[in-house]
Design a protein around this motif. Structure first.
Motif, mmCIF file in Angstrom:
data_model
loop_
_atom_site.group_PDB
_atom_site.id
_atom_site.type_symbol
_atom_site.label_atom_id
_atom_site.label_comp_id
_atom_site.label_asym_id
_atom_site.label_seq_id
_atom_site.Cartn_x
_atom_site.Cartn_y
_atom_site.Cartn_z
ATOM 1 N N CYS A 1 44.341 39.158 49.474
ATOM 2 C CA CYS A 1 42.980 39.621 49.799
ATOM 3 C C CYS A 1 42.973 40.238 51.197
ATOM 4 O O CYS A 1 43.596 39.728 52.122
ATOM 5 N N GLU A 2 42.263 41.341 51.321
ATOM 6 C CA GLU A 2 42.287 42.069 52.595
ATOM 7 C C GLU A 2 41.278 41.542 53.603
ATOM 8 O O GLU A 2 41.263 41.960 54.749
ATOM 9 N N LYS A 3 40.400 40.641 53.153
ATOM 10 C CA LYS A 3 39.331 40.233 54.065
ATOM 11 C C LYS A 3 39.354 38.783 54.513
ATOM 12 O O LYS A 3 38.730 38.434 55.518
ATOM 13 N N CYS B 1 41.456 42.231 45.715
ATOM 14 C CA CYS B 1 40.775 41.241 44.881
ATOM 15 C C CYS B 1 40.331 41.867 43.564
ATOM 16 O O CYS B 1 40.416 41.237 42.511
ATOM 17 N N CYS C 1 37.902 37.097 48.952
ATOM 18 C CA CYS C 1 36.535 37.595 49.079
ATOM 19 C C CYS C 1 35.960 38.026 47.739
ATOM 20 O O CYS C 1 34.760 38.009 47.526
ATOM 21 N N GLY C 2 36.845 38.450 46.829
ATOM 22 C CA GLY C 2 36.383 38.854 45.520
ATOM 23 C C GLY C 2 35.926 40.296 45.419
ATOM 24 O O GLY C 2 35.582 40.765 44.328
ATOM 25 N N GLU C 3 35.907 41.022 46.539
ATOM 26 C CA GLU C 3 35.376 42.382 46.435
ATOM 27 C C GLU C 3 36.271 43.467 47.029
ATOM 28 O O GLU C 3 36.045 44.648 46.793
ATOM 29 N N CYS C 4 37.308 43.091 47.791
ATOM 30 C CA CYS C 4 38.173 44.119 48.386
ATOM 31 C C CYS C 4 39.042 44.745 47.282
ATOM 32 O O CYS C 4 39.053 44.288 46.142
HETATM 33 ZN ZN LIG Z 1 39.486 40.256 48.912
#
Ligand SMILES: [Zn+2]
Ligand SMILES: NC(=O)c1ccc[n+]([C@@H]2O[C@H](COP(=O)([O-])OP(=O)(O)OC[C@H]3O[C@@H](n4cnc5c(N)ncnc54)[C@H](O)[C@@H]3O)[C@@H](O)[C@H]2O)c1
Ligand SMILES: [Zn+2]
Lengths: 184, 391
Positions: B105-107, B97, B91-94
């Motif tokens: 990645c958590e999402k 990430c 996702c690039g934001e968790c």
């Molecule tokens: Zn992520």
């Protein structure tokens, strides 16, 4: 099966419309059939040993039949596995054992002689199928006899190995979470 | 469209399937120009990774052109862009990430419920892999839907061939991370088990990162010849003792750094009785993986050394000498690759001519020939090392 597997897909996931040819060669399909046959026969030998010895006129051999049942099941699992060649040859060895024991049923007086003869013919037939399948599976999966390729010129380094040694070391720092060296 | 579909153990078919559709504003659809078969695909081929389902589309090494975009990509990707798709969806934001731990990645795992139960905590979504990692349709297909596409892509320039760029999707960064995790020093001996595509990339990475010597272990002559071409000293484990040779090459002290580029399907042979035990246990479902290489690495590694494991393991292993590892004070680093953490740097190295990853390709075929090539690659026929498919 196909439509069932489509059920678990989300809306935008591709779903199977038409299936193409499989990666399984004919010999592997046959190995699977023989594997399941082995397991079915093995289970029968385990649970119905007494009926089998009765039918063959060989009372007292129930223990042997049950142990053969276990053997069949093991061969079956092996034939279903990736190591199907081993499974198929173990079936061939088992067939020979079966034949040896069945021959005893022809010795002396046995009112069930004809049943034993039929069994021998059947096992002999299956032995032939097992041998052919084992050979075919062996051939399909064998590495060829040709000399393996020599990839000795595929360095991957456009300017050669010598120039490549350590070339990235100056321009790369190991991230903190991957360091391993203690200060000297 | 056509795609390579998993139907069960050793049963992959080139099926006609419906085209993927945008589901989420962050999705994009790629027209695949090249994709490849990976050693990880063989574990799926053998049904050793739990939670595959008939109908799953294979493939996690793909590249192509963006042909459709969702409404939420914030200009990060547009139609016509040429991209390599990393096998780890992120996702690039968790929190993970943000740390660069993209493969956890958590999402991005849409089967988080399932994965949380099995792994304790879910990891990232992966393309063409088990439902434990989201069961996302893979890239051995004409089209691929990329979730979280604003983050999950590597933009690549025109003018460089697919063959040079494709492996940014997986094996090049995987071999690179395997070497980076070793924190290679100029005095180090790096021993690498397995000369498949991942091992080959690890060898090149260790050379670039300046190891004193790189030793590569396998039993297939064609793979050993390619390892040697890349600058490695080779050991054929069928004819030589791995332990003796490694000790010999390191003055009796053992390699400082060991890399497992083999994974759960270590070769089974009479010469290594533990592998026969493992195969039997695997068949009786008493063990998921065959950890011969792990055992050998722990034994031969120099005390206080590093064990780096890019090779994939799926579950439980038996007789892992953790006591030996503990007493020797070894460091273990492992994981699915955080692909995008490395790809900008690696793309630059390809552009600069430091490395050309296309050396590993031995076969290029049409997508329809994919099922047959799975078998050829698995049986190590025709000196096959890496297969590229052209949909
Ligand atoms: Zn992520
Ligand atoms: N961590 C990641 O993100 C990641 C990414 C890609 C691949 N992988 C994994 O890396 C592993 C290797 O992938 P690949 O594509 O190179 O596969 P591959 O099957 O082509 O290569 C494996 C090689 O190991 C050799 N081998 C088997 N037993 C051995 C032993 N005891 N000692 C030494 N060598 C032995 C085989 O002969 C073969 O050449 C697989 O487990 C794959 O799943 C991991
Ligand atoms: Zn892979």
């Amino acid at each position: 099966m196909t439509s069932l597997s489509n059920l678990v897909r989300s809306k935008g996931d591709p779903k199977i419309i038409r299936s193409g040819p499989s990666s399984l060669p004919a010999s592997d399909r046959m190995a699977r059939n023989l594997g399941w046959f082995s397991i079915a026969l093995g289970v029968t030998e385990l649970v119905a040993a007494a009926s089998i010895t009765r039918a063959l006129g060989m009372p007292g051999r129930e223990g042997l039949v049950r142990s053969f049942g276990l053997r069949e099941i093991a061969s079956g699992f092996l034939s279903l596995s990736v190591d199907k060649k081993a499974g198929l040859w173990s079936r061939v060895a088992g067939d020979l054992l079966d034949l040896a024991v069945l021959r005893e049923g022809l010795r002396g007086f046995n009112p069930r002689r004809s049943t034993v003869s039929t069994a021998i013919i059947m096992v002999a037939g299956i032995t032939v199928i097992d041998i052919l399948t084992a050979k075919a599976a062996g051939a399909v999966h064998a590495r060829s006899d040709l000399k393996p390729a020599d990839y000795g010129r595929r360095t991957g380094f456009p300017s050669g190995v010598t120039a490549a040694r350590g070339r990235a070391a100056e321009s790369f720092t190991t991230p903190r979470d991957m360091r391993a060296e203690l200060p000297r | 469209m056509r795609a390579l579909v998993w139907h069960g153990k050793e049963d992959i078919r080139c099926d006609t399937v419906s085209d993927p559709e945008i589901e989420d504003p962050r999705d994009a659809i790629i027209k695949v120009t090249s994709c490849a078969i990976c050693g990880s695909d063989l574990h799926l081929f053998h049904n050793l990774v739990p939670a595959m389902m008939p109908g799953d589309i294979m493939g996690h090494e793909a590249m192509g052109e963006v042909v459709e975009t969702g409404s939420g990509l914030n200009g990060k990707l547009k139609k016509g862009d040429r991209v390599v798709v990393p096998f780890t969806i992120f996702c690039g934001e968790c929190e993970q990430c943000r740390r660069g731990n993209y493969s956890v990645c958590e999402k991005s795992n849409r089967r988080k419920d399932l994965a949380d139960k099995v792994f304790g905590h879910a990891t990232a979504g992966l393309f063409g892999y088990t439902h434990l990692t989201g069961g996302y349709p893979g890239g051995q297909a004409e089209y691929l839907r990329v979730p979280f596409a604003d983050a999950t892509h590597i933009k690549v320039p025109e003018g460089i061939s697919d063959e040079k760029l494709l492996f940014l999707s997986d094996i090049f960064p995987t071999g690179w991370q395997a070497a980076v995790q070793c924190d290679i020093q100029p005095t180090d001996t790096v021993a690498i088990w397995g000369c498949g595509p991942v091992g080959q990339m690890a060898i090149r990475s260790a050379i670039l990162l300046g190891a004193r010597q790189v030793v590569a272990i396998d039993c297939l002559p064609e793979r050993l010849s390619m390892a040697q071409a890349g600058g490695a000293i080779t050991i054929d484990f069928k004819t030589e003792s791995v332990i003796e040779r490694l000790d010999e090459l390191t003055g009796g002290k053992g390699p400082e750094k060991c890399i497992d580029a083999v994974g759960m399907e270590s070769h089974v042979s009479m010469a290594q009785p533990d592998t026969i035990m493992d195969r039997a246990m695997q068949m009786m479902m008493m063990e998921n993986d065959r950890p011969h290489v792990l055992r050998e690495m722990i034994y031969v590694c120099r005390p206080a050394g590093v064990i780096s494991i890019p090779g994939v393991y799926s579950g439980l292993v038996d007789k892992l000498p953790i006591g030996m590892a503990m007493n020797k004070g070894l460091t273990f680093r492992m994981g699915q690759t955080h692909v995008n953490r490395w790809t900008d740097d690696l793309l630059r190295r390809i552009e600069e001519g430091q490395i050309d990853p296309s050396f590993v390709i031995t076969h290029t075929v049409r997508l329809e020939d994919g099922p047959e090539m799975y078998r050829v690659f698995r049986d190590k026929q025709d000196s096959c090392i890496k297969v590229v498919l052209k949909p």
